[in-house]
Design an enzyme around this catalytic site. Structure first.
Site, PDB file in Angstrom:
ATOM      1  N   HIS A 175      24.512  51.635  46.261  1.00  0.00           N
ATOM      2  CA  HIS A 175      24.579  50.164  46.131  1.00  0.00           C
ATOM      3  C   HIS A 175      23.284  49.777  45.016  1.00  0.00           C
ATOM      4  O   HIS A 175      23.231  49.076  44.338  1.00  0.00           O
ATOM      5  CB  HIS A 175      24.719  49.158  47.243  1.00  0.00           C
ATOM      6  CG  HIS A 175      24.792  47.581  46.467  1.00  0.00           C
ATOM      7  ND1 HIS A 175      24.849  46.551  45.909  1.00  0.00           N
ATOM      8  CD2 HIS A 175      23.292  46.919  47.399  1.00  0.00           C
ATOM      9  CE1 HIS A 175      24.957  45.232  45.638  1.00  0.00           C
ATOM     10  NE2 HIS A 175      23.677  45.780  46.396  1.00  0.00           N
TER      11      HIS A 175
ATOM     12  N   THR B  19      25.016  45.067  51.007  1.00  0.00           N
ATOM     13  CA  THR B  19      25.882  45.821  50.214  1.00  0.00           C
ATOM     14  C   THR B  19      26.383  47.524  50.438  1.00  0.00           C
ATOM     15  O   THR B  19      25.499  47.823  50.437  1.00  0.00           O
ATOM     16  CB  THR B  19      26.557  45.660  49.107  1.00  0.00           C
ATOM     17  OG1 THR B  19      25.494  44.423  48.762  1.00  0.00           O
ATOM     18  CG2 THR B  19      27.911  45.937  48.171  1.00  0.00           C
TER      19      THR B  19
ATOM     20  N   LYS C 163      21.539  33.139  46.405  1.00  0.00           N
ATOM     21  CA  LYS C 163      22.787  33.440  47.842  1.00  0.00           C
ATOM     22  C   LYS C 163      22.825  32.489  49.391  1.00  0.00           C
ATOM     23  O   LYS C 163      23.355  32.780  49.939  1.00  0.00           O
ATOM     24  CB  LYS C 163      21.774  34.554  48.417  1.00  0.00           C
ATOM     25  CG  LYS C 163      21.735  36.194  47.953  1.00  0.00           C
ATOM     26  CD  LYS C 163      22.890  37.013  47.741  1.00  0.00           C
ATOM     27  CE  LYS C 163      22.353  38.342  47.027  1.00  0.00           C
ATOM     28  NZ  LYS C 163      23.387  39.410  46.757  1.00  0.00           N
TER      29      LYS C 163
ATOM     30  N   GLU D 225      29.833  40.272  48.681  1.00  0.00           N
ATOM     31  CA  GLU D 225      29.296  41.546  48.818  1.00  0.00           C
ATOM     32  C   GLU D 225      29.338  42.082  50.563  1.00  0.00           C
ATOM     33  O   GLU D 225      29.635  40.918  51.313  1.00  0.00           O
ATOM     34  CB  GLU D 225      27.238  41.332  49.396  1.00  0.00           C
ATOM     35  CG  GLU D 225      27.426  41.510  47.418  1.00  0.00           C
ATOM     36  CD  GLU D 225      25.822  41.464  47.962  1.00  0.00           C
ATOM     37  OE1 GLU D 225      24.509  41.341  48.996  1.00  0.00           O
ATOM     38  OE2 GLU D 225      24.993  41.295  46.697  1.00  0.00           O
TER      39      GLU D 225
ATOM     40  N   ARG E 203      18.351  48.264  35.260  1.00  0.00           N
ATOM     41  CA  ARG E 203      17.021  48.489  35.022  1.00  0.00           C
ATOM     42  C   ARG E 203      17.122  49.811  34.581  1.00  0.00           C
ATOM     43  O   ARG E 203      17.264  49.566  33.424  1.00  0.00           O
ATOM     44  CB  ARG E 203      15.757  48.632  36.187  1.00  0.00           C
ATOM     45  CG  ARG E 203      15.540  47.216  36.969  1.00  0.00           C
ATOM     46  CD  ARG E 203      14.397  47.268  37.809  1.00  0.00           C
ATOM     47  NE  ARG E 203      15.391  48.580  39.558  1.00  0.00           N
ATOM     48  CZ  ARG E 203      16.015  47.667  40.328  1.00  0.00           C
ATOM     49  NH1 ARG E 203      16.055  46.822  40.246  1.00  0.00           N
ATOM     50  NH2 ARG E 203      16.085  48.276  41.206  1.00  0.00           N
TER      51      ARG E 203
HETATM   52 CA    CA Z   1      23.550  41.178  50.665  1.00  0.00          CA
END
Ligand code: CA
Length: 423
Positions: free
Chosen positions: A141, A357, A261, A207, A150
């Site tokens: 992940h 995740t 989140k 997730e 990135r």
């Molecule tokens: Ca998470």
């Protein structure tokens, strides 16, 4: 071996083939019915064993649990009794449900009182969660996210193989399976825009994670080593870390996840004890470069737990879109807990720590829509012909998990939640 794990055990309660809850599992949860207040229960086949009733009927004598502990609307009181006590409780329940032991089996009026059809029970959030921490411990992940956002050539940040990276999340918005979630609103920076906009999240994701629940830890200032870490873990649940990718992308620099989140996380209702999972320990991935000494560990500390995620649009069948496994984790729970406490941070009974995740190497094992649809560039086909890049309003997301030796199945049930439109 823990006696309740004996593969030869059978129960006088009917357990259908492929049930998540054979006598070798015996997960704990909190349930209520229209006639009864919340209390502690244990799942067996398609029934719930009422531990409050068992206590009243005298079946839990000589165990360190009061009637209040078992009449609670959370598992915290039994967790606070510690690992030796909860193991004895599970062993006692195992005996009472065992085919060979007549004590409860042959008392029809007691069985009638203490054994309820699961369909008649409403499951509640099993634990009053103190602190919640989310790790980031799947190398697949972290690599996928690094490649997307990135540098594909240097996808992992320099610290990743040295530190079980994590952040402190929010416990107030952790809800039990079956609780609908509303699509969050927030700030996002649209592509090619130079100023943010406010509105409903457009890239709502799940997730696939698992989380462990802790026993009371050590005093502040002390640390828990990897060799003792599992003594501080009560059990595990399935964990859906709902994620608003567009909100997250704009806000996360430099301090990490926040409003992308903390609007919701969903957990399964039955807490499978670490004791029940003991036979399913396996070796984890090799760790190279070597870790610092406080993160070294002995023996097998990963767990072979099959995981899957389904999407079910309203009025349609479910499509399974991901199959993964908890054994893929680069950092195991013992290392996570050792790292969390190495600075003297104290944990409490009922804290929850999620894995991050859980993705595998295969593209079908990726544990988020972000990875499965590769940032929305590869939409997934559902069985009704529709496509998904992320989660649509009124979709249900379903996660399931089980460990198995081919014969016995130690299951977690499911965490199922519907995404409702923005409120
Ligand atoms: Ca998470």
């Amino acid at each position: 071996m823990i006696s309740a794990n004996d593969p030869k055990l059978t129960s006088w309660v009917n357990v259908p083939d492929h049930s998540d809850f054979p006598i070798q599992n015996l997960p704990f949860g909190i349930f209520k019915t229209p006639q009864m207040d919340a209390r502690v229960g244990v799942a067996i086949g398609e029934h719930v064993l009422d531990l409050k009733a068992l206590h009243v009927l005298g079946y839990l004598e000589n165990l360190p649990f009061t009637l209040d502990d078992l009449s609670s609307n959370t598992l915290n009181p039994i967790i606070h009794r510690g690992k030796v006590a909860t193991r004895e409780l599970r062993n006692r329940v195992s005996k009472l449900l065992s085919s060979d032991i007549p004590d409860l089996r042959d008392k029809e009026h007691h069985v009638k009182q203490a054994l309820l059809p699961m369909g008649d029970c409403e499951m509640l959030l099993p634990v009053e969660i103190g602190d919640y921490t989310d790790f980031y411990s799947s190398i697949e992940h972290a690599t996928n996210v690094g490649k997307m956002f990135r540098d594909p050539a240097n996808a992992l940040l320099p610290n990743w193989k040295h530190i079980p990276v994590g952040y402190h999340g929010r416990s107030s918005s952790i809800v039990v399976s079956g609780t609908p979630i509303h699509r969050p609103k927030g700030q996002m920076l649209p592509a090619d825009a130079d100023a943010p906009v406010f509105g409903p999240c457009k890239l709502l994701d799940f997730e696939l994670e698992m989380a462990f629940i802790t026993y009371p830890g050590k005093p502040m200032g002390d640390s828990i080593g990897t060799s003792e870490a599992e003594n501080y873990i009560f059990g595990m649940v399935l964990f859906n870390d709902w994620s608003a990718r567009d909100i997250q992308k704009w806000e996360y620099v430099p301090l990490g996840p926040f409003l992308g989140k903390n609007f919701a996380s969903s957990v399964s209702a039955w807490v499978v004890t670490l004791d029940a999972l003991e036979p399913y320990k396996v070796a984890g991935p090799a760790q190279d470069p070597p870790v610092l000494s406080y993160l070294e560990y002995d023996g097998n500390r990963n767990y072979d737990i099959n995981l899957e995620v389904g999407i079910q649009p309203e009025g349609n069948d479910e499509t399974v879109i991901c199959r993964s496994n908890f054994k893929y984790m680069y950092w195991n729970m013992s290392q996570q807990l050792a790292h969390h406490t190495v600075n003297g941070c104290n944990i409490r009974g009922g804290d929850m720590m999620a894995s991050g995740t859980i993705s595998g190497k295969d593209e079908t094992s990726y544990g988020s829509m972000l990875e499965l649809s590769w940032k929305g560039t590869k939409p997934l086909k559902l069985s009704n012909g529709e496509e998904r890049k992320f989660i649509n309003d009124n979709d249900e997301v379903i996660m399931r998990g089980h460990a198995t030796n081919g014969d016995i199945r130690i299951g977690f049930g499911e965490v199922r939640s519907k995404l409702l439109p923005t409120r």
